[in-house]
Motif scaffolding. Structure first.
Motif, PDB file in Angstrom:
ATOM      1  N   PRO A 226      -8.160   4.138 -12.428  1.00  0.00           N
ATOM      2  CA  PRO A 226      -7.568   4.073 -12.892  1.00  0.00           C
ATOM      3  C   PRO A 226      -6.744   2.930 -12.642  1.00  0.00           C
ATOM      4  CG  PRO A 226      -7.641   5.581 -10.663  1.00  0.00           C
ATOM      5  CD  PRO A 226      -8.991   4.929 -11.478  1.00  0.00           C
TER       6      PRO A 226
ATOM      7  N   ASN B 299      -6.605  -0.688   3.534  1.00  0.00           N
ATOM      8  CA  ASN B 299      -6.554  -1.707   1.890  1.00  0.00           C
ATOM      9  C   ASN B 299      -5.362  -2.722   2.666  1.00  0.00           C
ATOM     10  OD1 ASN B 299      -7.398   0.476   0.766  1.00  0.00           O
ATOM     11  ND2 ASN B 299      -6.256   1.532  -0.458  1.00  0.00           N
TER      12      ASN B 299
ATOM     13  N   ARG C 117     -19.562   5.746 -18.215  1.00  0.00           N
ATOM     14  CA  ARG C 117     -18.469   4.619 -17.106  1.00  0.00           C
ATOM     15  C   ARG C 117     -19.272   3.989 -15.944  1.00  0.00           C
ATOM     16  NH1 ARG C 117     -14.757   6.750 -12.618  1.00  0.00           N
ATOM     17  NH2 ARG C 117     -15.542   8.672 -12.386  1.00  0.00           N
TER      18      ARG C 117
ATOM     19  N   ASP D  54      -4.881   2.656   6.997  1.00  0.00           N
ATOM     20  CA  ASP D  54      -4.598   1.642   6.289  1.00  0.00           C
ATOM     21  C   ASP D  54      -5.642   0.346   6.360  1.00  0.00           C
ATOM     22  OD1 ASP D  54      -3.664   0.218   4.433  1.00  0.00           O
ATOM     23  OD2 ASP D  54      -2.183  -0.615   5.320  1.00  0.00           O
TER      24      ASP D  54
ATOM     25  N   LEU E  25      -3.793  -1.330  -7.982  1.00  0.00           N
ATOM     26  CA  LEU E  25      -5.145  -0.739  -8.302  1.00  0.00           C
ATOM     27  C   LEU E  25      -5.182   0.571  -7.604  1.00  0.00           C
ATOM     28  CD1 LEU E  25      -6.255  -4.040  -6.220  1.00  0.00           C
ATOM     29  CD2 LEU E  25      -6.012  -3.565  -8.559  1.00  0.00           C
ATOM     30  N   PRO E  26      -6.233   1.507  -8.197  1.00  0.00           N
ATOM     31  CA  PRO E  26      -6.313   2.678  -7.156  1.00  0.00           C
ATOM     32  C   PRO E  26      -6.257   1.969  -5.715  1.00  0.00           C
ATOM     33  CG  PRO E  26      -8.460   2.155  -8.848  1.00  0.00           C
ATOM     34  CD  PRO E  26      -7.383   1.564  -8.300  1.00  0.00           C
TER      35      PRO E  26
ATOM     36  N   ALA F 229       0.754  -1.102   0.105  1.00  0.00           N
ATOM     37  CA  ALA F 229      -0.068  -0.168  -0.244  1.00  0.00           C
ATOM     38  C   ALA F 229       0.800   1.121   0.207  1.00  0.00           C
ATOM     39  CB  ALA F 229      -0.939   0.204   1.283  1.00  0.00           C
TER      40      ALA F 229
ATOM     41  N   VAL G 173      -2.054   5.966  -8.082  1.00  0.00           N
ATOM     42  CA  VAL G 173      -1.781   5.293  -9.908  1.00  0.00           C
ATOM     43  C   VAL G 173      -2.441   6.292 -10.249  1.00  0.00           C
ATOM     44  CG1 VAL G 173      -1.851   2.820  -9.358  1.00  0.00           C
ATOM     45  CG2 VAL G 173      -3.675   4.422  -9.037  1.00  0.00           C
ATOM     46  N   SER G 174      -2.736   7.639  -9.625  1.00  0.00           N
ATOM     47  CA  SER G 174      -3.842   8.126 -10.551  1.00  0.00           C
ATOM     48  C   SER G 174      -3.202   9.411 -10.845  1.00  0.00           C
ATOM     49  CB  SER G 174      -4.965   8.583  -9.283  1.00  0.00           C
ATOM     50  OG  SER G 174      -5.748  10.355 -10.009  1.00  0.00           O
TER      51      SER G 174
HETATM   52  N1  LIG Z   1      -7.375  15.102 -11.272  1.00  0.00           N
HETATM   53  C1  LIG Z   1      -7.589  14.273 -11.199  1.00  0.00           C
HETATM   54  N2  LIG Z   1      -8.211  13.383  -9.633  1.00  0.00           N
HETATM   55  C2  LIG Z   1      -8.740  12.029  -9.210  1.00  0.00           C
HETATM   56  C3  LIG Z   1      -8.552  10.489 -10.709  1.00  0.00           C
HETATM   57  C4  LIG Z   1      -8.296  11.678 -12.142  1.00  0.00           C
HETATM   58  O1  LIG Z   1      -8.873  11.200 -12.835  1.00  0.00           O
HETATM   59  N3  LIG Z   1      -8.094  12.707 -12.158  1.00  0.00           N
HETATM   60  N4  LIG Z   1      -8.874   9.797 -10.565  1.00  0.00           N
HETATM   61  C5  LIG Z   1      -9.510   9.629  -9.105  1.00  0.00           C
HETATM   62  C6  LIG Z   1      -9.885   8.325  -8.956  1.00  0.00           C
HETATM   63  S1  LIG Z   1     -11.310   7.625  -9.637  1.00  0.00           S
HETATM   64  C7  LIG Z   1      -9.388   7.739  -7.720  1.00  0.00           C
HETATM   65  S2  LIG Z   1      -9.575   6.288  -7.906  1.00  0.00           S
HETATM   66  C8  LIG Z   1      -8.161   7.693  -7.287  1.00  0.00           C
HETATM   67  C9  LIG Z   1      -6.553   6.937  -7.569  1.00  0.00           C
HETATM   68  O2  LIG Z   1      -5.889   7.614  -6.951  1.00  0.00           O
HETATM   69  P1  LIG Z   1      -4.702   7.000  -6.245  1.00  0.00           P
HETATM   70  O3  LIG Z   1      -4.693   5.577  -6.902  1.00  0.00           O
HETATM   71  O4  LIG Z   1      -3.843   7.528  -6.867  1.00  0.00           O
HETATM   72  O5  LIG Z   1      -4.897   6.704  -5.051  1.00  0.00           O
HETATM   73  P2  LIG Z   1      -4.965   7.725  -3.818  1.00  0.00           P
HETATM   74  O6  LIG Z   1      -4.663   9.432  -4.339  1.00  0.00           O
HETATM   75  O7  LIG Z   1      -3.189   7.230  -2.882  1.00  0.00           O
HETATM   76  O8  LIG Z   1      -5.972   8.058  -2.948  1.00  0.00           O
HETATM   77  C10 LIG Z   1      -6.679   7.811  -2.995  1.00  0.00           C
HETATM   78  C11 LIG Z   1      -7.430   8.040  -1.634  1.00  0.00           C
HETATM   79  O9  LIG Z   1      -7.585   5.996  -1.358  1.00  0.00           O
HETATM   80  C12 LIG Z   1      -7.234   6.182   0.257  1.00  0.00           C
HETATM   81  N5  LIG Z   1      -5.824   6.084   0.741  1.00  0.00           N
HETATM   82  C13 LIG Z   1      -5.139   5.606   0.230  1.00  0.00           C
HETATM   83  N6  LIG Z   1      -4.228   3.882   0.159  1.00  0.00           N
HETATM   84  C14 LIG Z   1      -4.830   3.715   1.264  1.00  0.00           C
HETATM   85  C15 LIG Z   1      -4.550   2.832   2.036  1.00  0.00           C
HETATM   86  N7  LIG Z   1      -4.404   1.561   2.269  1.00  0.00           N
HETATM   87  N8  LIG Z   1      -6.339   2.413   3.553  1.00  0.00           N
HETATM   88  C16 LIG Z   1      -7.417   3.261   2.819  1.00  0.00           C
HETATM   89  N9  LIG Z   1      -7.150   4.661   2.119  1.00  0.00           N
HETATM   90  C17 LIG Z   1      -6.685   4.946   1.255  1.00  0.00           C
HETATM   91  C18 LIG Z   1      -6.353   8.055  -0.038  1.00  0.00           C
HETATM   92  O10 LIG Z   1      -6.408   8.043   1.644  1.00  0.00           O
HETATM   93  C19 LIG Z   1      -7.736   8.525  -0.979  1.00  0.00           C
HETATM   94  O11 LIG Z   1      -8.511   9.486   0.352  1.00  0.00           O
HETATM   95  O12 LIG Z   1      -8.201   9.203  -7.532  1.00  0.00           O
HETATM   96  C20 LIG Z   1      -9.062  10.001  -8.046  1.00  0.00           C
HETATM   97  N10 LIG Z   1      -8.030  11.143  -8.888  1.00  0.00           N
END
Ligand SMILES: Nc1nc2c(c(=O)[nH]1)N[C@H]1C(S)=C(S)[C@@H](COP(=O)(O)OP(=O)(O)OC[C@H]3O[C@@H](n4cnc5c(N)ncnc54)[C@H](O)[C@@H]3O)O[C@H]1N2
Ligand code: MOO
Length: 419
Positions: free
Chosen positions: A286, A209, A356, A207, A305-306, A188, A257-258
């Motif tokens: 993503p 995830n 979507r 965390d 994974l996101p 993670a 991954v975003s």
């Molecule tokens: N400008 C844009 N922003 C975002 C987009 C986009 O297309 N353009 N896509 C959104 C979507 S859809 C998603 S899904 C997320 C994916 O983001 P990431 O994979 O980069 O993840 P993070 O930014 O690291 O975290 C997102 C969110 O999840 C929480 N998180 C992360 N890891 C954990 C964990 N281990 N346990 C619990 N929660 C976790 C983190 O705090 C964030 O709140 O991006 C959008 N943004």
């Protein structure tokens, strides 16, 4: 954006079944059988009694009644595990226990309750009185009733359930050739992650995830190779991924991954064999996948994974489960249909993002009237928001809302994926 199907087929293209191993059958639960298994023993292996009682010749007791019992001399005792030594001849009976081999000459069993002998432990009586007739073959389990010697029992590619394993033991197997259990490393990413139970600092969150993915891996009968949280630089993350991959058959990362300024997984691995795509699904847009070079040089499949927890849950079921099924030796057609699907009716409406396909965590409740479709209840009033992790445990299905639908109404009929 690419479709869910396109992403899944790209992900599956990099996966091959793991090596096979021969294991004692008690260690094979949840593993996939590598070869067809035919019966090495018939079931039952010999003709035996279905009741505690007396082995008789049915014709001898045809006229038996409470008023005019038939008397038979008891000539032998056959507990379970014993081989009968003599024939049952007219006018005689042999005491027999459930599962014991039926002696030659006998063609039926009189349960002890239909005689003058009380049930339970007793000396072998010299004689019995039988109070009711029994038909020929009554309370007799014939050799091969269930399966004959040589019958096909379980096919190669079957994931072994408790019942499948007990069937295989019953037909003579003590060990099986199975595909190795997939070992999976989970990483993670995110500077904001707090250990489970730790009071999060401002801006940090627990965390959830890694606990989620570990549990989902256990539910999928996988081994956990390593679990790590890392909020490192891209170079350090890449080193951690290569090290984790060295002990794993699949690496799963969450987060980063975003499109953010600190999306470290994407940054670290884009030039290292991993492709990042936008998949037309919600949650879970993503996604990254590919082969990462492990320390030592092996190429190991990786799924990125996101980070949002509901996105992790949905992405795991949609992509990780089929890949794990393939690695574990299941055929492609089973891997892509790993979760059953059915139709169900919504109980209330919700919104879905246009363009979507939405996979909304929902609770299915069975219809009260036979023939009606089950009812879909969203696990949260905000629908499929990818941060709604605390209500995720209520989900037993994902409701599929097509790309062109942005408004789900009450009483709509949707396809659901059962989890
Ligand atoms: N400008 C844009 N922003 C975002 C987009 C986009 O297309 N353009 N896509 C959104 C979507 S859809 C998603 S899904 C997320 C994916 O983001 P990431 O994979 O980069 O993840 P993070 O930014 O690291 O975290 C997102 C969110 O999840 C929480 N998180 C992360 N890891 C954990 C964990 N281990 N346990 C619990 N929660 C976790 C983190 O705090 C964030 O709140 O991006 C959008 N943004
Ligand atoms: O696709 Mo993201 O996973 O909506 O939250």
């Amino acid at each position: 954006m690419i479709t869910i199907e396109d992403h899944l087929s790209q992900v599956l293209a990099g996966a091959r079944p793991l090596a096979t191993v021969t294991l004692p059958i008690a260690q094979c639960h949840g593993l996939v059988l590598a070869h067809d298994c035919a019966a090495k023993l018939a079931v039952p292996p010999f003709t035996n009694s279905a009741m505690d009682g007396f082995a008789v010749i049915a014709a001898d007791v045809a006229q038996a009644s409470a008023d005019q019992p038939v008397r038979l001399a008891v000539t032998a005792d056959i507990p379970a595990g014993a081989a009968p030594r003599e024939r049952v001849t007219p006018g005689t009976a042999q005491r027999i226990m459930t599962g014991a081999m039926l002696p030659d000459g006998a063609d039926a069993v009189v349960p002890v309750e239909l005689t003058n002998i009380p049930a339970g432990p007793h000396e072998l009586p010299a004689e019995i009185e039988v109070y009711e007739p029994v038909a020929a073959r009554r309370h007799v389990r014939n050799a091969g009733d269930d399966v004959a010697l040589g019958a096909q029992i379980v096919a190669a590619g079957t994931k072994l359930s408790a019942a499948a394993l007990s069937s295989l033991v019953s037909v003579g197997y003590g060990e099986l050739e199975v595909y190795r259990r997939p070992r999976v490393a989970v990483l993670a990413t995110g500077e904001e992650l707090a250990e489970p139970g730790e009071v999060p600092a401002p801006g940090h969150i627990p965390d959830s995830n890694t606990t989620l993915v570990q549990g989902l891996l256990r539910e999928a009968d996988c081994e956990i190779a390593e679990v790590a949280r890392t909020g490192d630089t891209p170079a350090e993350l890449l080193a951690a991924l290569r090290q984790a991959a060295a002990g794993a058959d699949l690496v799963i990362t969450t987060g980063g991954v975003s499109a953010g300024a600190y999306d470290v997984v994407k940054e670290a691995t884009s030039g290292a064999g991993i492709t990042f795509s936008k998949v037309a699904m919600q949650p879970g847009k993503p996604q990254g996948h590919g082969l990462i070079e492990a320390e030592g040089g092996r190429s190991v499949p990786m799924l990125c994974l996101p980070g949002n927890p509901v996105s992790v849950f949905v992405s795991f079921h949609m992509f990780a489960r089929p890949v794990l099924a393939l690695l574990a030796g299941q055929p492609m057609e089973d891997a892509v249909a790993i979760h059953p699907r059915r139709m169900a009716t919504t109980s209330l409406g919700w919104k879905s993002p246009p363009g979507r396909r939405q996979l909304a965590p929902v609770r299915l409740s069975e219809a009260e009237r036979p023939g009606d479709l089950p009812t879909i209840i969203p696990t949260h009033r905000l629908g499929s928001g990818s941060h709604l992790v605390a209500s995720l445990h209520k989900a037993n299905a994902l409701a599929i809302v097509p790309e062109e639908t942005d408004d789900v109404g009450p009483w709509d009929v949707l396809e659901v994926i059962e989890l």
